[in-house]
Design a protein around this motif. Sequence first.
Motif, PDB file in Angstrom:
ATOM      1  N   MET A 235      -8.010  -6.236   5.472  1.00  0.00           N
ATOM      2  CA  MET A 235      -9.160  -5.509   4.947  1.00  0.00           C
ATOM      3  C   MET A 235      -9.580  -4.366   5.859  1.00  0.00           C
ATOM      4  O   MET A 235      -9.573  -4.507   7.093  1.00  0.00           O
ATOM      5  N   ASP A 236      -9.927  -3.234   5.252  1.00  0.00           N
ATOM      6  CA  ASP A 236     -10.574  -2.145   5.986  1.00  0.00           C
ATOM      7  C   ASP A 236     -11.899  -2.677   6.540  1.00  0.00           C
ATOM      8  O   ASP A 236     -12.712  -3.214   5.776  1.00  0.00           O
ATOM      9  N   PRO A 237     -12.150  -2.565   7.847  1.00  0.00           N
ATOM     10  CA  PRO A 237     -13.401  -3.116   8.407  1.00  0.00           C
ATOM     11  C   PRO A 237     -14.659  -2.578   7.740  1.00  0.00           C
ATOM     12  O   PRO A 237     -15.674  -3.278   7.671  1.00  0.00           O
ATOM     13  N   SER A 238     -14.597  -1.353   7.226  1.00  0.00           N
ATOM     14  CA  SER A 238     -15.771  -0.791   6.565  1.00  0.00           C
ATOM     15  C   SER A 238     -15.959  -1.342   5.150  1.00  0.00           C
ATOM     16  O   SER A 238     -16.994  -1.137   4.538  1.00  0.00           O
ATOM     17  N   GLN A 239     -14.939  -2.035   4.649  1.00  0.00           N
ATOM     18  CA  GLN A 239     -14.999  -2.641   3.315  1.00  0.00           C
ATOM     19  C   GLN A 239     -14.710  -4.132   3.429  1.00  0.00           C
ATOM     20  O   GLN A 239     -13.895  -4.688   2.695  1.00  0.00           O
ATOM     21  N   SER A 240     -15.367  -4.771   4.351  1.00  0.00           N
ATOM     22  CA  SER A 240     -15.011  -6.137   4.692  1.00  0.00           C
ATOM     23  C   SER A 240     -15.319  -7.121   3.574  1.00  0.00           C
ATOM     24  O   SER A 240     -15.931  -6.788   2.558  1.00  0.00           O
ATOM     25  N   ALA A 241     -14.876  -8.346   3.784  1.00  0.00           N
ATOM     26  CA  ALA A 241     -15.046  -9.417   2.814  1.00  0.00           C
ATOM     27  C   ALA A 241     -15.312 -10.711   3.575  1.00  0.00           C
ATOM     28  O   ALA A 241     -15.252 -10.754   4.808  1.00  0.00           O
ATOM     29  N   VAL A 242     -15.601 -11.760   2.831  1.00  0.00           N
ATOM     30  CA  VAL A 242     -15.803 -13.083   3.407  1.00  0.00           C
ATOM     31  C   VAL A 242     -14.878 -14.052   2.690  1.00  0.00           C
ATOM     32  O   VAL A 242     -14.815 -14.067   1.459  1.00  0.00           O
ATOM     33  N   LEU A 243     -14.137 -14.842   3.463  1.00  0.00           N
ATOM     34  CA  LEU A 243     -13.311 -15.915   2.922  1.00  0.00           C
ATOM     35  C   LEU A 243     -13.680 -17.194   3.656  1.00  0.00           C
ATOM     36  O   LEU A 243     -13.579 -17.258   4.887  1.00  0.00           O
ATOM     37  N   THR A 244     -14.144 -18.195   2.915  1.00  0.00           N
ATOM     38  CA  THR A 244     -14.583 -19.442   3.529  1.00  0.00           C
ATOM     39  C   THR A 244     -13.905 -20.624   2.848  1.00  0.00           C
ATOM     40  O   THR A 244     -13.905 -20.712   1.617  1.00  0.00           O
ATOM     41  N   ILE A 245     -13.331 -21.516   3.645  1.00  0.00           N
ATOM     42  CA  ILE A 245     -12.807 -22.788   3.143  1.00  0.00           C
ATOM     43  C   ILE A 245     -13.941 -23.800   3.219  1.00  0.00           C
ATOM     44  O   ILE A 245     -14.467 -24.074   4.303  1.00  0.00           O
TER      45      ILE A 245
END
Length: 396
Positions: A235-245
């Motif tokens: 991911m582009d750091p300026s367009q980040s996301a969250v992924l959680t298990i």
Amino acid sequence: MSHDRPNELTRAIADQVEAIEPALIALRRDIHAHPEIGFETVRTAALVASELERIGLKPQRGVGRVGVVAEIEGGAPGPCLLIRADMDALPMEELTGLPFASTIPGKMHACGHDIHTATLLGAGMVLKNLAPMLRGSVRLVFQPAEETVESGAAAMVADGAADGVAMALAFHNRPEMPVGRFGYVRGASTASSDEFDVVVHGRSGHAARPHAAVDPIVAASAMIMQLQTAISRVMDPSQSAVLTIGHIAGGSTHNIIPDSCMFQGTVRCRSAASRDTMEATFRRICEGVGAAMGVTCEISYIRGAPALVNDDGVVDAAVRSVSAQFGADMIDQLEGRFGAEDFSYFSERIPSCQLLVGASQPGRNDRVHNSDYQPDERCIGLGVAALVRTAVDVLS
């Protein structure tokens, strides 16, 4: 138009809100004591429809299964402004000890949707009185099932609730802000909400002879660790996301390698492009690690609500109106978050803005989705005034 009209409008709105505020608080407390979740908001919808009929509107019931829609026609032709409130509660026990606490075990208005419903009813009452001033119409939308995977907003949109609308407003109480203050976000206010289930299939065997088995737990663990690189290296750091298990399960005892292991979680993104990138990366990592480790995996990747993206033009209009009603120093620009909000099903079709309404009681440090959540009820009248002023300004 008189040069003093803005001041007259400010006073007129404030006076009308003050007159109905006790009744709105009573309505909120009634709804709070009788919480309903998901699409079960039958009692709440009936109360809403009854109040709308009382003020002379003709509500349409059963929109999106149990939603309610009512139209306020202005004094002259013009565009349609939609204002939406959610009505549903959460499946959790209330621990506030308030005299109007939930009377239904295991259900609570812990996100303030009771506040929202009362606020939009109040806005409808005032706007009905001010209707001759409007050039266009206001559509009041009372929505079920915001807190559930199956979206009430999507159901209402499918039933035509957004048809013919030029712009839309939503609002949410914000306990992190003192009552009396307002907030807004430019761009993505919330994130998309997607869920995944992965079942990793190996071959069972004795724990002392791992070479004779194919270990799905080790493979699942490798997938989980590699999935973190989707954020840090894709991911582009300026367009980040969250992924959680959020859940992992496999095996039944100490000395058996099981046949399968499963894990579940969520992915949150604040743009459509990020969402596509994350899903493609997720599938590639799981399938690639599975192939490398000799296991197979079943992937269920379910897309929920998209990101709620605020339109700059509607944001600007709301900020001007709130500033005119309360003062420019009472509204702040805030950062977007990674929670989900299904008003996004409206915002992806219509230029929209979600207004944030301060709801913190002095001396408390509340958060939504908490069993002791106690918003300051003054936010109801303040929210009414903000919505009414915005509607009158954009439709005048």
